[in-house]
Design a protein around this motif. Structure first.
Motif, PDB file in Angstrom:
ATOM      1  N   LEU A 160       0.834  -1.198   0.000  1.00 18.84           N
ATOM      2  CA  LEU A 160       0.000   0.000   0.000  1.00 18.84           C
ATOM      3  C   LEU A 160       0.872   1.253   0.000  1.00 18.84           C
ATOM      4  N   GLU A 161       1.979   1.198   0.735  1.00 23.57           N
ATOM      5  CA  GLU A 161       2.872   2.350   0.795  1.00 23.57           C
ATOM      6  C   GLU A 161       3.519   2.606  -0.561  1.00 23.57           C
ATOM      7  N   ALA A 162       3.789   1.553  -1.313  1.00 24.53           N
ATOM      8  CA  ALA A 162       4.419   1.713  -2.626  1.00 24.53           C
ATOM      9  C   ALA A 162       3.508   2.476  -3.580  1.00 24.53           C
ATOM     10  N   ILE A 163       2.226   2.137  -3.609  1.00 21.90           N
ATOM     11  CA  ILE A 163       1.325   2.840  -4.521  1.00 21.90           C
ATOM     12  C   ILE A 163       1.081   4.270  -4.039  1.00 21.90           C
ATOM     13  N   ARG A 164       1.123   4.469  -2.736  1.00 25.93           N
ATOM     14  CA  ARG A 164       0.982   5.834  -2.211  1.00 25.93           C
ATOM     15  C   ARG A 164       2.159   6.699  -2.653  1.00 25.93           C
ATOM     16  N   GLN A 165       3.372   6.173  -2.506  1.00 26.00           N
ATOM     17  CA  GLN A 165       4.563   6.928  -2.887  1.00 26.00           C
ATOM     18  C   GLN A 165       4.619   7.157  -4.388  1.00 26.00           C
ATOM     19  N   LEU A 166       4.224   6.152  -5.157  1.00 26.83           N
ATOM     20  CA  LEU A 166       4.209   6.291  -6.604  1.00 26.83           C
ATOM     21  C   LEU A 166       3.197   7.351  -7.035  1.00 26.83           C
ATOM     22  N   THR A 167       2.040   7.363  -6.393  1.00 29.11           N
ATOM     23  CA  THR A 167       1.019   8.375  -6.693  1.00 29.11           C
ATOM     24  C   THR A 167       1.567   9.772  -6.422  1.00 29.11           C
ATOM     25  N   ALA A 168       2.205   9.950  -5.269  1.00 31.46           N
ATOM     26  CA  ALA A 168       2.753  11.260  -4.912  1.00 31.46           C
ATOM     27  C   ALA A 168       3.823  11.700  -5.903  1.00 31.46           C
ATOM     28  N   SER A 169       4.721  10.795  -6.275  1.00 36.38           N
ATOM     29  CA  SER A 169       5.819  11.173  -7.176  1.00 36.38           C
ATOM     30  C   SER A 169       5.299  11.523  -8.564  1.00 36.38           C
ATOM     31  N   TYR A 170       4.283  10.798  -9.046  1.00 36.79           N
ATOM     32  CA  TYR A 170       3.741  11.086 -10.375  1.00 36.79           C
ATOM     33  C   TYR A 170       2.931  12.383 -10.378  1.00 36.79           C
TER      34      TYR A 170
END
Length: 211
Positions: A183-193
């Protein structure tokens, strides 16, 4: 106060939902029947249809909860925030509470596995895109209302949501094909994109030596 009957109905619904997602993610959506889902919970097909309209309905039941939470998060953003910032904060802060929302129905790990199943199943992916379009229209109208503009005359609400929705789709695809399935990976990916939106739209993509 919730009655015993209501609690029993809720437990049956949750058991059907969990059984369906387990079957979808292990043997495939197309190879799972409503009868198999009902049998896994030891209820009749008729009982299944008391809670869900069909396989697609149960496949997206948890996502429907998270989509509703996101719409409410957008609605609750401070009125002084610019539209795209409101969307960004709603989704990023929403990830912080998504575990609590999901775990009222199924384990988060199962929800994440179902996310990948949706992406890899043509029928589910088509349904997901259709549902996303409906949610985006709801959000566009919500933005128009909060900004005091006419969504039918002013294209900006739909344009803003289209940009935001495009970022979310890229995020989903990259996350589903990546190695970190948390879940943290998709959160971080969302923020970076989301942080790349400005440079992607108006920035110069070439390096200095190519100018």
């Amino acid at each position: 106060m919730e009655t015993l009957r209501e609690r029993k109905k809720q437990r049956t619904r949750e058991a059907l939902l969990r059984a369906a997602l387990e079957l979808f993610t292990t043997q495939g959506y197309e190879h799972t029947t409503v009868d198999e889902i009902a049998e896994a919970v030891d209820v009749s097909q008729r009982t299944f249809f008391r809670y869900f309209g069909g396989k697609e309905d149960v496949a997206f039941a948890v996502q429907a909860m998270t989509e509703e939470r996101f719409v409410e998060a957008v609605r609750a953003r401070p009125p002084h925030e610019a539209p795209l910032k409101a969307l960004r904060q709603a989704v990023l802060e929403g990830w912080d509470g998504i575990r609590e929302t999901v775990e009222t129905a199924v384990p988060v790990e199962l929800y994440l596995r179902m996310y990948r199943t949706i992406e890899s199943t043509p029928a589910l992916l088509a349904a997901h895109l259709r549902r996303s379009a409906t949610t985006e229209e709801t959000i566009a109208r919500l933005l128009a209302e909060r900004e005091g503009v006419d969504v039918e005359a002013d294209p900006r609400p739909r344009l803003a949501v289209a940009v935001f929705g495009g970022v979310i789709r890229v995020t989903e695809r990259q996350w589903c094909t990546g190695d970190d399935f948390s879940l943290e990976a998709i959160r971080q990916l969302t923020a970076s994109y989301l942080d790349l939106v400005d440079s992607a739209l108006i920035g110069n993509w070439r390096s200095n030596q190519d100018r």
